[in-house]
Design a protein around this motif. Structure first.
Motif, PDB file in Angstrom:
ATOM      1  N   LEU A 166      25.498  47.539  46.183  1.00 25.60           N
ATOM      2  CA  LEU A 166      26.772  46.461  45.929  1.00 25.60           C
ATOM      3  C   LEU A 166      28.168  47.189  46.133  1.00 25.60           C
ATOM      4  O   LEU A 166      28.533  48.172  45.445  1.00 25.60           O
ATOM      5  CB  LEU A 166      26.798  46.053  44.433  1.00 25.60           C
ATOM      6  N   ASP A 167      28.583  46.593  47.143  1.00 25.31           N
ATOM      7  CA  ASP A 167      30.055  47.379  47.697  1.00 25.31           C
ATOM      8  C   ASP A 167      31.417  46.519  47.104  1.00 25.31           C
ATOM      9  O   ASP A 167      31.700  45.402  47.546  1.00 25.31           O
ATOM     10  CB  ASP A 167      29.959  47.199  49.188  1.00 25.31           C
ATOM     11  N   GLU A 168      31.985  47.354  46.302  1.00 28.05           N
ATOM     12  CA  GLU A 168      32.877  46.839  45.448  1.00 28.05           C
ATOM     13  C   GLU A 168      32.686  45.541  44.811  1.00 28.05           C
ATOM     14  O   GLU A 168      34.048  44.672  45.167  1.00 28.05           O
ATOM     15  CB  GLU A 168      34.357  47.078  46.377  1.00 28.05           C
ATOM     16  N   THR A 169      31.655  45.305  44.358  1.00 31.37           N
ATOM     17  CA  THR A 169      31.460  43.870  43.904  1.00 31.37           C
ATOM     18  C   THR A 169      32.380  43.563  42.900  1.00 31.37           C
ATOM     19  O   THR A 169      32.596  42.402  42.436  1.00 31.37           O
ATOM     20  CB  THR A 169      30.224  43.934  43.391  1.00 31.37           C
ATOM     21  N   ASP A 170      33.256  44.384  42.100  1.00 29.83           N
ATOM     22  CA  ASP A 170      34.074  44.599  41.014  1.00 29.83           C
ATOM     23  C   ASP A 170      35.618  44.059  41.686  1.00 29.83           C
ATOM     24  O   ASP A 170      36.247  43.532  40.660  1.00 29.83           O
ATOM     25  CB  ASP A 170      34.086  45.653  40.027  1.00 29.83           C
ATOM     26  N   SER A 171      35.687  44.321  42.854  1.00 26.19           N
ATOM     27  CA  SER A 171      37.134  43.946  43.342  1.00 26.19           C
ATOM     28  C   SER A 171      37.485  42.551  42.970  1.00 26.19           C
ATOM     29  O   SER A 171      36.719  41.818  43.515  1.00 26.19           O
ATOM     30  CB  SER A 171      37.150  44.704  44.590  1.00 26.19           C
ATOM     31  N   GLY A 172      38.667  42.212  42.938  1.00 27.94           N
ATOM     32  CA  GLY A 172      39.188  40.824  42.809  1.00 27.94           C
ATOM     33  C   GLY A 172      38.606  40.098  41.837  1.00 27.94           C
ATOM     34  O   GLY A 172      38.650  38.925  41.671  1.00 27.94           O
ATOM     35  N   LEU A 173      37.913  40.659  40.698  1.00 27.83           N
ATOM     36  CA  LEU A 173      37.458  39.919  39.693  1.00 27.83           C
ATOM     37  C   LEU A 173      38.360  40.005  38.332  1.00 27.83           C
ATOM     38  O   LEU A 173      38.616  41.157  38.038  1.00 27.83           O
ATOM     39  CB  LEU A 173      35.914  40.355  39.234  1.00 27.83           C
ATOM     40  N   ASP A 174      38.455  38.868  37.584  1.00 26.88           N
ATOM     41  CA  ASP A 174      39.096  38.974  36.239  1.00 26.88           C
ATOM     42  C   ASP A 174      37.992  39.502  35.188  1.00 26.88           C
ATOM     43  O   ASP A 174      37.030  39.650  35.549  1.00 26.88           O
ATOM     44  CB  ASP A 174      39.632  37.877  35.894  1.00 26.88           C
ATOM     45  N   ILE A 175      38.586  39.918  33.967  1.00 25.71           N
ATOM     46  CA  ILE A 175      37.386  40.514  33.045  1.00 25.71           C
ATOM     47  C   ILE A 175      36.397  39.650  32.885  1.00 25.71           C
ATOM     48  O   ILE A 175      35.168  39.943  32.910  1.00 25.71           O
ATOM     49  CB  ILE A 175      38.342  40.540  31.708  1.00 25.71           C
ATOM     50  N   ASP A 176      36.533  38.123  32.894  1.00 25.24           N
ATOM     51  CA  ASP A 176      35.357  37.293  32.361  1.00 25.24           C
ATOM     52  C   ASP A 176      34.447  37.245  33.454  1.00 25.24           C
ATOM     53  O   ASP A 176      33.117  37.393  33.314  1.00 25.24           O
ATOM     54  CB  ASP A 176      36.005  35.905  32.307  1.00 25.24           C
ATOM     55  N   ALA A 177      35.007  37.185  34.745  1.00 31.73           N
ATOM     56  CA  ALA A 177      33.992  37.249  36.079  1.00 31.73           C
ATOM     57  C   ALA A 177      33.304  38.430  36.217  1.00 31.73           C
ATOM     58  O   ALA A 177      32.143  38.472  36.432  1.00 31.73           O
ATOM     59  CB  ALA A 177      34.946  36.880  37.205  1.00 31.73           C
ATOM     60  N   LEU A 178      33.995  39.588  35.828  1.00 33.12           N
ATOM     61  CA  LEU A 178      33.483  40.763  35.896  1.00 33.12           C
ATOM     62  C   LEU A 178      32.193  40.850  35.000  1.00 33.12           C
ATOM     63  O   LEU A 178      31.226  41.623  35.310  1.00 33.12           O
ATOM     64  CB  LEU A 178      34.405  41.925  35.538  1.00 33.12           C
ATOM     65  N   ARG A 179      32.513  40.260  33.575  1.00 34.88           N
ATOM     66  CA  ARG A 179      31.247  40.493  32.706  1.00 34.88           C
ATOM     67  C   ARG A 179      30.131  39.500  33.089  1.00 34.88           C
ATOM     68  O   ARG A 179      29.012  40.121  33.137  1.00 34.88           O
ATOM     69  CB  ARG A 179      32.004  39.967  31.397  1.00 34.88           C
ATOM     70  N   ILE A 180      30.279  38.313  33.913  1.00 32.61           N
ATOM     71  CA  ILE A 180      29.291  37.472  34.380  1.00 32.61           C
ATOM     72  C   ILE A 180      28.463  38.295  35.504  1.00 32.61           C
ATOM     73  O   ILE A 180      27.262  38.089  35.537  1.00 32.61           O
ATOM     74  CB  ILE A 180      29.912  36.232  34.949  1.00 32.61           C
TER      75      ILE A 180
END
Lengths: 405, 261
Positions: B179-193
């Protein structure tokens, strides 16, 4: 002069119609288009010569090519089928133009012909016998979709002419199918006159088999408040040329064109369009797509003419092209000729290849390169196919395009 | 760290891998082994070769392997096409998922899923059966069914694109997911999902490689190993506290390791 001699040999002067004689006279002064003219300079000379090689055939053989079953609600007509058409229903009527009406209209059109620009029409009208000219006038409402066929028989040069008057306030959906058999040439000329407040959703689907050739000319005159929508598709021709001439005679009309040509092997397919705005408040939205593979050649030349009288014209012409092989060639030239000073006109052209990153993305999802390319192409084709009216699904156009050899 | 005895065979073994593009060396001898159930994180400055490593494992045609091997489930996959790697169970979640206008997301997902199912000798799914399956999986990433009728990733927000990636991972059930930088551009809620989706999909038989710059994803998904990359090499490997240390000290701290190397 070869073609002139061929026409004369095929039909003695006594058997020629007045229109044929007039056109033949005009052709005699320049039997072939000027190869240096803008309209013909990129046209492959030997392929054009091959187009004219076949014997002229005024008789019509039955279709060998299977086509989808007709829906009962559709009206299906075959040019050259000798049928008498007179459909008078409660809400609409479709009737054949009388001989006088035909002669008068064609003669009037010929006076506006320019030798190079209308060479295909001159050739067509020199060749088309009475049986191969279908003239219709349509009026009323709730008109069923219409399919009109033209086809060329193997080893022959056939000419078909279609003339349609759309009377005031009339809306029609019409799919024109041009089919080429193996080693054949089809000359198709179409003339539409859209009266005030009428609208025509017009589809042109032309495809051939090995060594089919096509000269397809389309002339449209739009009166005010008329709307003309054209979705066209040309593929699988050794040589094909689609000429579109549209005149918004009083302005205040709408024209939408979405066309596509696909070339493979060593085919050459070209589209030439000329849109004349002869009045104010005209509208045009045009997209032409070309896809060239192998050693083929696709050409688009478009011109939009906006004279002083055509103030407030809003016109857009876009040429989008996909080059799939290093040996394929695409020539594209969208042009604007603007004299009026209060207009909104734009044009543009792009040439690209299949998007490598899109392909990789799909491949990382297990989709093979071939399937990924097809998915990409289908999205490229869909925009045009979805604009073609009348039973396009039954014609399996997408399937034909994706799986053609 | 990875030399301790493992009970099962590795899913992925990258051995001394060097690769280049346009004759420019990008990877310079990377080695990495992932066993079932393991989560690895790869961190490093922009341009250090993290994304390139992920693309090379997935089979990107623009890169040439100049030395070394990639073994997946014991087989050398250096010469496999990207689609063959995917079908056999390698999944790459893109940093920038590609938009494909005109191709419906539903059809795209169905074709992909069936390609994987075919490899696994499972029955391919028709549209109706697939819709049932995809509805279940949508719940994992809390996506609305409306996403299915849109073109692939077209008009999706950054977060929606990343969730669509995890949806694909859920459908393809890979053996290893990179998973290549799957966390980039995510807000906190989206990151948790997204993180919760990844945790639900992964299990004791699968491996995960997370490429990231930030600790915040690793707070949600605790890695077994953290690798630091620099200039096409893995310069340090540690356990999850290495990421915390990096967060505190920054990449300048790792420059010392390069000097030591």
């Amino acid at each position: 002069m070869e073609i002139i001699e061929k026409i004369k040999t095929n039909k003695s002067i006594d058997n020629q119609t007045e229109i044929q004689k007039i056109c033949l006279d005009k052709l005699q002064s320049s039997p072939l288009p000027n190869p240096r003219s803008e309209q013909w300079r990129l046209s492959n000379k030997s392929k054009l010569s091959n187009f004219l090689d076949y014997s002229i055939n005024e008789n019509n053989s039955k279709f060998d090519i299977s086509y989808p079953k007709n829906y009962q609600s559709n009206i299906r007509l075959i040019i050259g089928d000798n049928c008498q058409i007179k459909l008078i229903e409660k809400n609409y009527s479709i009737q054949q133009l009388s001989e006088d009406e035909l002669q008068k209209y064609i003669k009037e059109q010929i006076t506006f012909f320019n030798q190079n620009e209308n060479w295909s029409d001159l050739l067509n009208l020199s060749l088309s016998g009475k049986n191969n000219i279908l003239g219709l006038k349509i009026n009323g409402s709730e008109i069923p979709p219409i399919e009109i066929f033209s086809h060329a028989s193997s080893n022959y040069l056939n000419a078909k002419t279609l003339i349609i008057f759309l009377e005031k306030n009339c809306n029609v959906e019409l799919l024109q199918i041009n089919l080429g058999e193996d080693n054949s040439s089809l000359s198709q000329s179409t003339f539409f006159c859209l009266e005030e407040n009428s609208s025509l959703n017009h589809g042109v689907v032309s495809y051939g088999v090995n060594k089919s050739n096509l000269l397809n000319s389309l002339n449209v005159i739009q009166q005010k408040n008329s709307e003309y929508n054209l979705g066209s598709l040309h593929f699988k021709f050794n040589y094909a040329r689609f000429e579109i001439r549209i005149k918004q005679s009083e302005g205040n009309a709408k024209t939408n064109i979405k066309g596509m040509q696909i070339t493979k092997k060593n085919e050459q397919i070209s589209t030439y369009t000329k849109i004349d705005f002869d009045g104010p408040n005209g509208f045009l939205d045009q997209i032409n797509k070309s896809l060239a593979d192998d050693k083929s050649h696709a050409i688009f030349e478009g011109s939009i003419i906006v004279p002083k009288i055509a103030q407030k014209t809003d016109a857009s012409q876009l040429s989008r092209n996909l080059l799939l092989s290093n040996l394929a060639q695409i020539d594209t030239k969208p042009q604007l000729e603007i004299i009026a000073d209060d207009v909104k006109c734009k044009h543009g052209a792009t040439i690209s290849q299949l998007n490598e990153e899109e392909l990789f993305y799909m491949r990382t999802r297990g989709i093979t390169l071939t399937e990924a390319s097809k998915l990409q192409l289908s999205s490229y084709f869909q925009e045009i196919i979805s604009f073609i009216p009348v039973s396009k699904d039954r014609w399996d156009l997408l399937d034909k395009l994706l799986n053609q050899n | 760290m990875q030399s301790k005895m493992k009970e099962s065979d590795p899913i992925l073994e990258v051995k001394n891998l060097s690769a280049s593009t346009d004759n420019l060396p990008i990877l310079k001898g990377v080695s990495l082994t992932v066993y079932p159930g393991e989560i690895h994180a790869i961190m490093g400055r922009n341009g250090c070769g993290k994304s390139t490593l992920s693309k090379i494992i997935a089979g990107h045609p623009s890169y040439n392997i100049t030395n070394g091997d990639i073994k997946f489930l014991g087989e050398n996959i250096n010469s496999l096409e990207p689609e063959e790697r995917s079908q056999s169970g390698i999944f790459l979640g893109f940093q920038y998922p590609i938009e494909i206008p005109g191709v419906s997301n539903l059809e795209f997902l169905r074709v992909s899923t069936n390609a994987r199912r075919k490899f696994l000798n499972k029955e391919e799914l028709d549209t109706f059966d697939f819709e049932e399956l995809v509805k279940e999986k949508l719940e994992i990433v809390k996506m609305d069914q409306a996403f299915l009728s849109r073109s692939v990733n077209q008009g999706f927000s950054g977060g929606e694109k990343k969730r669509n990636e995890i949806l694909q991972m859920a459908l393809l059930e890979p053996k290893i997911a990179i998973l290549d930088e799957t966390d980039s551009g995510l807000d906190i809620d989206a990151l948790r999902i997204v993180a919760s989706g990844i945790k639900r999909i992964s299990n004791a038989q699968t491996g995960i490689i997370l490429i990231t710059h930030y600790q915040r994803l690793l707070d949600e998904i605790k890695p077994n190993y953290v690798h630091v990359m620099s200039d096409g090499q893995i310069i340090k490997t540690g356990e999850s506290d290495l990421a915390l240390e990096l967060e505190k000290k920054g990449y300048e701290w790792t420059d010392n390791f390069i000097k030591e190397t």
